[in-house]
Design a protein around this motif. Structure first.
Motif, PDB file in Angstrom:
ATOM      1  N   TYR A  24       1.134  -1.497   0.244  1.00 22.21           N
ATOM      2  CA  TYR A  24      -0.035  -0.053  -0.084  1.00 22.21           C
ATOM      3  C   TYR A  24       0.768   0.876   0.059  1.00 22.21           C
ATOM      4  CZ  TYR A  24      -3.128   3.868   1.445  1.00 22.21           C
ATOM      5  OH  TYR A  24      -3.924   4.773   1.407  1.00 22.21           O
ATOM      6  N   GLU A  25       1.103   1.949  -0.870  1.00 17.80           N
ATOM      7  CA  GLU A  25       1.277   3.128  -1.307  1.00 17.80           C
ATOM      8  C   GLU A  25       0.997   4.684  -0.813  1.00 17.80           C
ATOM      9  OE1 GLU A  25       4.725   5.476  -1.190  1.00 17.80           O
ATOM     10  OE2 GLU A  25       5.153   3.211  -1.992  1.00 17.80           O
ATOM     11  N   SER A  26       1.678   5.251  -0.619  1.00 16.73           N
ATOM     12  CA  SER A  26       0.922   6.106   0.047  1.00 16.73           C
ATOM     13  C   SER A  26       1.575   7.827   0.028  1.00 16.73           C
ATOM     14  CB  SER A  26       0.328   7.019   1.493  1.00 16.73           C
ATOM     15  OG  SER A  26       1.345   7.060   2.342  1.00 16.73           O
ATOM     16  N   ASN A  27       3.073   7.480  -0.472  1.00 16.94           N
ATOM     17  CA  ASN A  27       4.032   8.442  -0.647  1.00 16.94           C
ATOM     18  C   ASN A  27       5.133   8.131  -1.306  1.00 16.94           C
ATOM     19  OD1 ASN A  27       3.592  10.098   2.177  1.00 16.94           O
ATOM     20  ND2 ASN A  27       4.526   8.024   2.610  1.00 16.94           N
ATOM     21  N   TYR A  28       4.045   8.314  -3.236  1.00 19.92           N
ATOM     22  CA  TYR A  28       5.220   7.768  -4.279  1.00 19.92           C
ATOM     23  C   TYR A  28       5.502   8.499  -4.561  1.00 19.92           C
ATOM     24  CZ  TYR A  28       1.743  11.113  -7.077  1.00 19.92           C
ATOM     25  OH  TYR A  28       1.358  12.379  -7.239  1.00 19.92           O
ATOM     26  N   LEU A  44      -3.768  -1.071  -8.255  1.00 21.19           N
ATOM     27  CA  LEU A  44      -5.164  -0.076  -8.170  1.00 21.19           C
ATOM     28  C   LEU A  44      -5.179   0.934  -7.347  1.00 21.19           C
ATOM     29  CD1 LEU A  44      -8.414  -1.120  -7.943  1.00 21.19           C
ATOM     30  CD2 LEU A  44      -8.160  -2.172  -5.753  1.00 21.19           C
ATOM     31  N   VAL A  45      -5.488   1.649  -7.528  1.00 19.65           N
ATOM     32  CA  VAL A  45      -5.601   2.906  -7.155  1.00 19.65           C
ATOM     33  C   VAL A  45      -6.904   3.409  -6.002  1.00 19.65           C
ATOM     34  CG1 VAL A  45      -6.452   5.314  -8.179  1.00 19.65           C
ATOM     35  CG2 VAL A  45      -5.095   3.915  -9.379  1.00 19.65           C
ATOM     36  N   PHE A  46      -6.716   3.849  -4.799  1.00 22.98           N
ATOM     37  CA  PHE A  46      -7.613   3.627  -3.555  1.00 22.98           C
ATOM     38  C   PHE A  46      -8.146   4.921  -3.600  1.00 22.98           C
ATOM     39  CE2 PHE A  46      -8.509   3.167   1.087  1.00 22.98           C
ATOM     40  CZ  PHE A  46      -9.265   2.058   0.746  1.00 22.98           C
ATOM     41  N   LYS A  47      -6.747   6.037  -3.645  1.00 21.36           N
ATOM     42  CA  LYS A  47      -7.782   7.716  -3.406  1.00 21.36           C
ATOM     43  C   LYS A  47      -6.869   8.641  -4.401  1.00 21.36           C
ATOM     44  CE  LYS A  47      -8.482   6.784   1.715  1.00 21.36           C
ATOM     45  NZ  LYS A  47      -8.221   8.260   3.145  1.00 21.36           N
ATOM     46  N   GLY A  48      -8.020   9.291  -4.351  1.00 17.88           N
ATOM     47  CA  GLY A  48      -7.220  10.608  -5.544  1.00 17.88           C
ATOM     48  C   GLY A  48      -7.691  10.246  -6.872  1.00 17.88           C
ATOM     49  N   GLU A  49      -6.813  11.064  -8.139  1.00 26.02           N
ATOM     50  CA  GLU A  49      -6.661  11.168  -9.254  1.00 26.02           C
ATOM     51  C   GLU A  49      -4.715  11.016  -9.886  1.00 26.02           C
ATOM     52  OE1 GLU A  49      -9.677  13.919 -10.691  1.00 26.02           O
ATOM     53  OE2 GLU A  49     -11.052  12.395 -10.490  1.00 26.02           O
ATOM     54  N   GLY A  50      -5.149  10.980 -11.003  1.00 31.23           N
ATOM     55  CA  GLY A  50      -3.752  10.462 -11.313  1.00 31.23           C
ATOM     56  C   GLY A  50      -3.428  10.186 -12.864  1.00 31.23           C
ATOM     57  N   VAL A  51      -2.178  10.819 -12.775  1.00 31.65           N
ATOM     58  CA  VAL A  51      -1.828  10.034 -14.816  1.00 31.65           C
ATOM     59  C   VAL A  51      -0.829   8.683 -14.060  1.00 31.65           C
ATOM     60  CG1 VAL A  51      -0.655  10.645 -16.418  1.00 31.65           C
ATOM     61  CG2 VAL A  51      -2.668  11.821 -15.342  1.00 31.65           C
ATOM     62  N   PHE A  52      -0.794   7.777 -15.318  1.00 31.59           N
ATOM     63  CA  PHE A  52       0.184   7.198 -15.436  1.00 31.59           C
ATOM     64  C   PHE A  52       0.563   7.426 -16.541  1.00 31.59           C
ATOM     65  CE2 PHE A  52       0.355   2.860 -17.243  1.00 31.59           C
ATOM     66  CZ  PHE A  52       1.570   2.597 -16.483  1.00 31.59           C
ATOM     67  N   LYS A  53       2.222   7.343 -16.785  1.00 33.06           N
ATOM     68  CA  LYS A  53       2.649   7.786 -17.740  1.00 33.06           C
ATOM     69  C   LYS A  53       3.340   5.936 -18.711  1.00 33.06           C
ATOM     70  CE  LYS A  53       2.869  12.733 -17.809  1.00 33.06           C
ATOM     71  NZ  LYS A  53       3.442  13.712 -16.983  1.00 33.06           N
ATOM     72  N   THR A  54       3.065   6.027 -20.055  1.00 34.12           N
ATOM     73  CA  THR A  54       4.389   4.341 -20.241  1.00 34.12           C
ATOM     74  C   THR A  54       4.362   4.642 -22.265  1.00 34.12           C
ATOM     75  OG1 THR A  54       4.791   2.478 -20.089  1.00 34.12           O
ATOM     76  CG2 THR A  54       2.197   3.119 -20.192  1.00 34.12           C
ATOM     77  N   THR A  80      -2.842  14.214  -7.475  1.00 37.60           N
ATOM     78  CA  THR A  80      -2.812  15.441  -7.675  1.00 37.60           C
ATOM     79  C   THR A  80      -3.807  15.309  -6.176  1.00 37.60           C
ATOM     80  OG1 THR A  80      -5.762  15.321  -8.442  1.00 37.60           O
ATOM     81  CG2 THR A  80      -3.518  16.159  -9.805  1.00 37.60           C
ATOM     82  N   GLY A  81      -3.218  15.781  -5.126  1.00 35.90           N
ATOM     83  CA  GLY A  81      -3.257  16.177  -4.122  1.00 35.90           C
ATOM     84  C   GLY A  81      -3.307  14.371  -3.144  1.00 35.90           C
ATOM     85  N   ILE A  82      -4.429  14.340  -2.429  1.00 37.06           N
ATOM     86  CA  ILE A  82      -3.889  12.862  -1.729  1.00 37.06           C
ATOM     87  C   ILE A  82      -4.053  11.766  -3.002  1.00 37.06           C
ATOM     88  CG2 ILE A  82      -4.814  11.299  -0.215  1.00 37.06           C
ATOM     89  CD1 ILE A  82      -5.458  13.702   1.505  1.00 37.06           C
ATOM     90  N   PHE A  83      -2.920  11.080  -2.973  1.00 39.01           N
ATOM     91  CA  PHE A  83      -3.035  10.056  -4.201  1.00 39.01           C
ATOM     92  C   PHE A  83      -2.123   9.016  -3.456  1.00 39.01           C
ATOM     93  CE2 PHE A  83      -1.012   7.738  -7.659  1.00 39.01           C
ATOM     94  CZ  PHE A  83      -2.288   7.035  -8.747  1.00 39.01           C
ATOM     95  N   THR A  84      -2.840   7.394  -3.537  1.00 40.35           N
ATOM     96  CA  THR A  84      -2.665   6.447  -3.021  1.00 40.35           C
ATOM     97  C   THR A  84      -2.879   4.978  -3.879  1.00 40.35           C
ATOM     98  OG1 THR A  84      -4.892   5.712  -1.597  1.00 40.35           O
ATOM     99  CG2 THR A  84      -2.711   7.575  -0.598  1.00 40.35           C
ATOM    100  N   TYR A  85      -2.285   4.366  -3.505  1.00 40.41           N
ATOM    101  CA  TYR A  85      -2.877   3.211  -4.404  1.00 40.41           C
ATOM    102  C   TYR A  85      -2.355   1.585  -3.543  1.00 40.41           C
ATOM    103  CZ  TYR A  85       1.892   3.940  -6.333  1.00 40.41           C
ATOM    104  OH  TYR A  85       2.999   4.219  -6.097  1.00 40.41           O
TER     105      TYR A  85
END
Length: 267
Positions: A24-28, A44-54, A80-85
């Motif tokens: 469980y990662e909250s400090n990426y 699996l994204v748990f909280k927040g929104e983000g972008v995955f680049k590959t 963005t903001g709180i982002f955990t996965y």
């Protein structure tokens, strides 16, 4: 909630897959990017929104998004903001066969709409101990794959199409960008990709791309003093004559006339 990182004791299951981590990662943001790993991962994204680049592509992430990364394929994560996965890392001879069975590849690796998995993943990671680590981690992966395998593909297609639009937004000035190149990147046929654009945007992909390039050209002509040939190159056209033809098609005037007319109305 603090990070949870479980190292899985070495043990190969009957399918020749080894499980390495359940995290469980909250400090990426503290981790070094881009990531360049030697194992497969399911996230699996748990909280927040983000972008995955590959691979030159971008995917939007939100709670319930499941996505995969592959060995030696660099990727980046932005939130963005709180982002955990949460993620599971795994490897072995059986991985390719397992993922192929669910049609998961580097071109089909992001799946939306699985918020129902969040509680299961979190409950499972909290229960991991040296005795049950491999069995429990394997169960989470297989259970998640069963959802992906039976999911309605409409959400997947939307996410993939959004990624194509993002790719065009970031690369429309690249003269090599074409229907063929996009089809190769996203594992579509050129015919299907073209028809998909007509269905989703009401125009052919080539027209959509040309409109973006001409819109940018209008801005350059007004703000800079470059020649028409130079503007054409900056917008992704290698042939100035073709650029002028396309420009006139969308604006009604040639690039030179457009600049002259704009100058004439300036105070």
């Amino acid at each position: 909630m603090e990070d949870i990182c479980n190292f899985i004791p070495p043990k190969t299951n009957s399918g020749n897959i080894e499980y390495r981590h359940f995290v469980y990662e909250s400090n990426y943001k503290k981790l070094k990017q881009p990531f360049f790993l030697t194992t497969h991962r399911i996230f699996l994204v748990f909280k927040g929104e983000g972008v995955f680049k590959t691979g030159g592509r971008k995917y939007k992430l939100k709670p319930g998004t499941v996505f995969f990364t592959f060995p030696k394929a660099a990727f980046e994560l932005e939130g963005t903001g709180i982002f955990t996965y949460l993620y599971i890392s795994f490897e072995g001879d059986g991985v390719k066969s397992l993922l192929d069975g669910f049609k998961i590849s580097d071109g089909n690796c992001v799946f939306d709409g699985f918020e129902q998995l969040k509680d299961f993943w979190m409950t499972s990671i909290r229960r991991v101990n040296p005795t049950n680590a491999t069995t429990l981690t394997e169960s989470v992966l297989l259970y998640s794959l069963s959802f992906i395998g039976s999911a309605d593909t409409s959400a997947q297609q939307k996410n993939k199409f959004d990624s194509i639009l993002s790719y065009i937004d970031d690369n429309f000035t690249d003269p090599t960008l074409s229907v063929k190149k996009l089809a190769d990147i996203y594992f579509y046929s050129e015919k299907y990709l073209s028809s998909l654009f007509v269905k989703k945007k009401g125009v052919k992909l080539t027209e959509y791309l040309n409109k973006k390039r001409i819109s940018y050209a209008e801005k350059l002509i007004l703000e800079e003093s470059d020649s028409v040939s130079r503007v054409a190159l900056k917008c992704g056209f290698t042939d100035p004559l073709y650029f002028s033809k396309v420009f006139k098609k969308y604006t009604g005037v040639s690039p030179c006339e457009y600049r002259h007319n704009s100058s004439a109305v300036m105070p």
